[in-house]
Every structure is written in C-alpha cells, then in structure tokens.
Design a protein around this motif. Structure first.
Motif, PDB file in Angstrom:
ATOM      1  N   LEU A   1      -6.972  34.257   1.197  1.00 21.58           N
ATOM      2  CA  LEU A   1      -7.401  33.942   2.561  1.00 21.58           C
ATOM      3  C   LEU A   1      -7.823  35.238   3.229  1.00 21.58           C
ATOM      4  CD1 LEU A   1      -4.671  31.484   3.951  1.00 21.58           C
ATOM      5  CD2 LEU A   1      -7.067  30.931   3.503  1.00 21.58           C
ATOM      6  N   ARG A   2      -8.701  35.127   4.201  1.00 22.68           N
ATOM      7  CA  ARG A   2      -9.067  36.285   5.012  1.00 22.68           C
ATOM      8  C   ARG A   2      -8.823  35.955   6.476  1.00 22.68           C
ATOM      9  NH1 ARG A   2     -14.746  39.522   6.033  1.00 22.68           N
ATOM     10  NH2 ARG A   2     -15.191  37.656   7.287  1.00 22.68           N
ATOM     11  N   LEU A   3      -7.969  36.737   7.088  1.00 23.99           N
ATOM     12  CA  LEU A   3      -7.688  36.591   8.512  1.00 23.99           C
ATOM     13  C   LEU A   3      -8.582  37.525   9.309  1.00 23.99           C
ATOM     14  CD1 LEU A   3      -3.775  36.536   8.487  1.00 23.99           C
ATOM     15  CD2 LEU A   3      -5.391  34.659   8.075  1.00 23.99           C
TER      16      LEU A   3
ATOM     17  N   GLN B   1      -7.937  40.960  25.039  1.00 23.36           N
ATOM     18  CA  GLN B   1      -7.551  39.658  24.484  1.00 23.36           C
ATOM     19  C   GLN B   1      -7.856  39.671  22.994  1.00 23.36           C
ATOM     20  OE1 GLN B   1      -9.796  39.585  27.404  1.00 23.36           O
ATOM     21  NE2 GLN B   1      -7.854  39.821  28.476  1.00 23.36           N
ATOM     22  N   LEU B   2      -6.873  39.231  22.217  1.00 23.63           N
ATOM     23  CA  LEU B   2      -7.017  39.200  20.767  1.00 23.63           C
ATOM     24  C   LEU B   2      -7.049  37.761  20.297  1.00 23.63           C
ATOM     25  CD1 LEU B   2      -4.460  41.978  19.738  1.00 23.63           C
ATOM     26  CD2 LEU B   2      -6.877  42.218  20.308  1.00 23.63           C
ATOM     27  N   GLN B   3      -7.994  37.476  19.427  1.00 24.21           N
ATOM     28  CA  GLN B   3      -8.135  36.130  18.878  1.00 24.21           C
ATOM     29  C   GLN B   3      -7.998  36.206  17.368  1.00 24.21           C
ATOM     30  OE1 GLN B   3      -8.624  33.167  20.635  1.00 24.21           O
ATOM     31  NE2 GLN B   3      -8.320  32.176  18.668  1.00 24.21           N
ATOM     32  N   ALA B   4      -6.902  35.656  16.864  1.00 24.44           N
ATOM     33  CA  ALA B   4      -6.678  35.638  15.420  1.00 24.44           C
ATOM     34  C   ALA B   4      -7.126  34.305  14.845  1.00 24.44           C
ATOM     35  CB  ALA B   4      -5.208  35.872  15.117  1.00 24.44           C
ATOM     36  N   SER B   5      -7.683  34.357  13.651  1.00 27.53           N
ATOM     37  CA  SER B   5      -8.150  33.134  12.996  1.00 27.53           C
ATOM     38  C   SER B   5      -8.139  33.332  11.490  1.00 27.53           C
ATOM     39  CB  SER B   5      -9.554  32.773  13.477  1.00 27.53           C
ATOM     40  OG  SER B   5     -10.470  33.808  13.164  1.00 27.53           O
ATOM     41  N   GLY B   6      -8.330  32.236  10.769  1.00 26.21           N
ATOM     42  CA  GLY B   6      -8.470  32.308   9.324  1.00 26.21           C
ATOM     43  C   GLY B   6      -7.296  31.784   8.529  1.00 26.21           C
ATOM     44  N   GLY B   7      -6.226  31.403   9.196  1.00 31.78           N
ATOM     45  CA  GLY B   7      -5.082  30.873   8.470  1.00 31.78           C
ATOM     46  C   GLY B   7      -5.373  29.510   7.882  1.00 31.78           C
ATOM     47  N   GLY B   8      -4.459  29.043   7.050  1.00 33.88           N
ATOM     48  CA  GLY B   8      -4.630  27.741   6.440  1.00 33.88           C
ATOM     49  C   GLY B   8      -3.635  27.523   5.326  1.00 33.88           C
ATOM     50  N   LEU B   9      -3.882  26.469   4.557  1.00 36.36           N
ATOM     51  CA  LEU B   9      -3.041  26.112   3.421  1.00 36.36           C
ATOM     52  C   LEU B   9      -3.740  26.523   2.138  1.00 36.36           C
ATOM     53  CD1 LEU B   9      -0.631  24.609   2.120  1.00 36.36           C
ATOM     54  CD2 LEU B   9      -1.996  22.514   2.308  1.00 36.36           C
TER      55      LEU B   9
ATOM     56  N   MET C   1      -6.233  38.709   2.045  1.00 38.48           N
ATOM     57  CA  MET C   1      -4.976  38.447   1.348  1.00 38.48           C
ATOM     58  C   MET C   1      -5.276  37.779   0.009  1.00 38.48           C
ATOM     59  SD  MET C   1      -2.647  37.121   4.544  1.00 38.48           S
ATOM     60  CE  MET C   1      -3.524  35.562   4.688  1.00 38.48           C
ATOM     61  N   ASN C   2      -4.959  38.469  -1.061  1.00 34.16           N
ATOM     62  CA  ASN C   2      -5.176  37.955  -2.404  1.00 34.16           C
ATOM     63  C   ASN C   2      -3.842  37.749  -3.114  1.00 34.16           C
ATOM     64  OD1 ASN C   2      -7.979  38.233  -1.993  1.00 34.16           O
ATOM     65  ND2 ASN C   2      -7.952  40.331  -2.787  1.00 34.16           N
ATOM     66  N   SER C   3      -3.890  36.997  -4.193  1.00 31.83           N
ATOM     67  CA  SER C   3      -2.676  36.745  -4.995  1.00 31.83           C
ATOM     68  C   SER C   3      -1.519  36.299  -4.112  1.00 31.83           C
ATOM     69  CB  SER C   3      -2.291  38.004  -5.783  1.00 31.83           C
ATOM     70  OG  SER C   3      -3.338  38.424  -6.615  1.00 31.83           O
ATOM     71  N   LEU C   4      -1.799  35.353  -3.255  1.00 30.65           N
ATOM     72  CA  LEU C   4      -0.788  34.908  -2.299  1.00 30.65           C
ATOM     73  C   LEU C   4       0.388  34.251  -3.002  1.00 30.65           C
ATOM     74  CD1 LEU C   4      -3.192  33.673   0.470  1.00 30.65           C
ATOM     75  CD2 LEU C   4      -1.330  35.311   0.814  1.00 30.65           C
ATOM     76  N   LYS C   5       1.559  34.458  -2.401  1.00 31.34           N
ATOM     77  CA  LYS C   5       2.801  33.924  -2.924  1.00 31.34           C
ATOM     78  C   LYS C   5       3.444  33.016  -1.873  1.00 31.34           C
ATOM     79  CE  LYS C   5       3.674  38.332  -5.272  1.00 31.34           C
ATOM     80  NZ  LYS C   5       4.636  39.460  -5.426  1.00 31.34           N
TER      81      LYS C   5
ATOM     82  N   LEU D   1      -1.341  30.389  11.338  1.00 34.67           N
ATOM     83  CA  LEU D   1      -0.381  29.975  10.325  1.00 34.67           C
ATOM     84  C   LEU D   1      -0.976  30.062   8.925  1.00 34.67           C
ATOM     85  CD1 LEU D   1       2.370  28.724   9.500  1.00 34.67           C
ATOM     86  CD2 LEU D   1       1.329  26.476   9.931  1.00 34.67           C
ATOM     87  N   VAL D   2      -0.249  30.720   8.046  1.00 36.74           N
ATOM     88  CA  VAL D   2      -0.604  30.785   6.626  1.00 36.74           C
ATOM     89  C   VAL D   2       0.503  30.085   5.844  1.00 36.74           C
ATOM     90  CG1 VAL D   2      -0.927  32.302   4.650  1.00 36.74           C
ATOM     91  CG2 VAL D   2      -1.917  32.905   6.868  1.00 36.74           C
ATOM     92  N   THR D   3       0.102  29.083   5.065  1.00 35.35           N
ATOM     93  CA  THR D   3       1.053  28.346   4.247  1.00 35.35           C
ATOM     94  C   THR D   3       0.612  28.443   2.789  1.00 35.35           C
ATOM     95  OG1 THR D   3       1.473  26.793   6.058  1.00 35.35           O
ATOM     96  CG2 THR D   3       2.200  26.148   3.860  1.00 35.35           C
ATOM     97  N   VAL D   4       1.505  28.944   1.945  1.00 40.37           N
ATOM     98  CA  VAL D   4       1.200  29.100   0.525  1.00 40.37           C
ATOM     99  C   VAL D   4       2.102  28.151  -0.251  1.00 40.37           C
ATOM    100  CG1 VAL D   4       0.999  30.694  -1.405  1.00 40.37           C
ATOM    101  CG2 VAL D   4       0.639  31.517   0.938  1.00 40.37           C
TER     102      VAL D   4
END
Length: 125
Positions: A17-19, A2-10, A81-85, A120-123
């Motif tokens: 951000l770091r996932l 089972q995989l649990q992803a986290s860390g997304g956001g606006l 994730m740096n310098s997000l676009k 979800l990642v929203t930039v």
C-alpha cells in the motif's frame, strides 16, 4: 497546517500500500513523520523525513519494507509499504513539526504539532 492522510485499506499479507499525506495552509518544513496505533496499544513511530535535506529514519520493525519520501512540488509525503504483515495493522497518522518550534528529536508523538486524521491499514493473514 492541515494534514490529509489517505491510501489505507485492506490488503493480504505480503501485499503493498502507499499512504499519502498532503499539507495545506503552509508548506512542510522540518520533520514529517508517520506513526501508527493498533487497538489497545500506544501510538508508535514508523518513519520520518526531514523536509529540507530529505534524510530518513525508520523504526526497526519496518526497516527494509517501508519507504518514506516527499514531493516538494505537491507538498506531500508518502509512505510506501511493502511486504505487509498482519502486525502492521493499525491506524496510520502523519504528523508535522511547526518550523517555529524547536524540537531536538522526531521519534515521539510529542515532537509534532500537527496531525492528520488517520487512515486505517488492515493486513489479513
């Protein structure tokens, strides 16, 4: 597994951000990858890491901005994730290969057996 992803956001453009992708049920082995899917688009490869050797691979669109890494003790894979676009906006999924299946590659979603639920990642621009 089972995989649990986290860390997304606006986040604003240029931000970071770091996932995280944590595995339970079995330790990671073979390749662990991150994919993303934007609305109306196909799921695309972002990055992958070989659990044993630690070798990494990136899509051209994120090379130099994103870094994939692993923590063996925590059985967790990270995507810094740096310098997000704005074009990075998508649902991000982590995926893992089953060590008992043979795959010659790791760039396609069909190369993976297990998937997290997505984050979800929203930039914003």
């Amino acid at each position: 597994v089972q995989l649990q992803a986290s860390g997304g956001g606006l986040v604003q453009a240029g931000g970071s951000l770091r996932l995280s992708c944590a595995a339970s049920g079995r330790t990671f082995s073979s390749y662990v990858g991150w994919f993303r899917q934007a609305p109306g688009k196909e799921r695309e490869f972002v990055a992958a890491i070989s659990w044993g050797a630690g070798s990494t691979s990136y899509a051209d669109s994120v090379k130099g901005r994103f870094t994939i890494s692993r923590d063996n003790a925590k059985n967790t894979v990270y995507l810094q994730m740096n310098s997000l676009k704005p074009e990075d906006t998508a649902v991000y999924y982590c995926a893992a290969q089953d060590p008992f299946n043979y795959y010659s590659d790791y760039l396609d979603p069909t190369d993976y057996d297990y998937w997290g639920q997505g984050t979800l990642v929203t930039v914003s621009s």
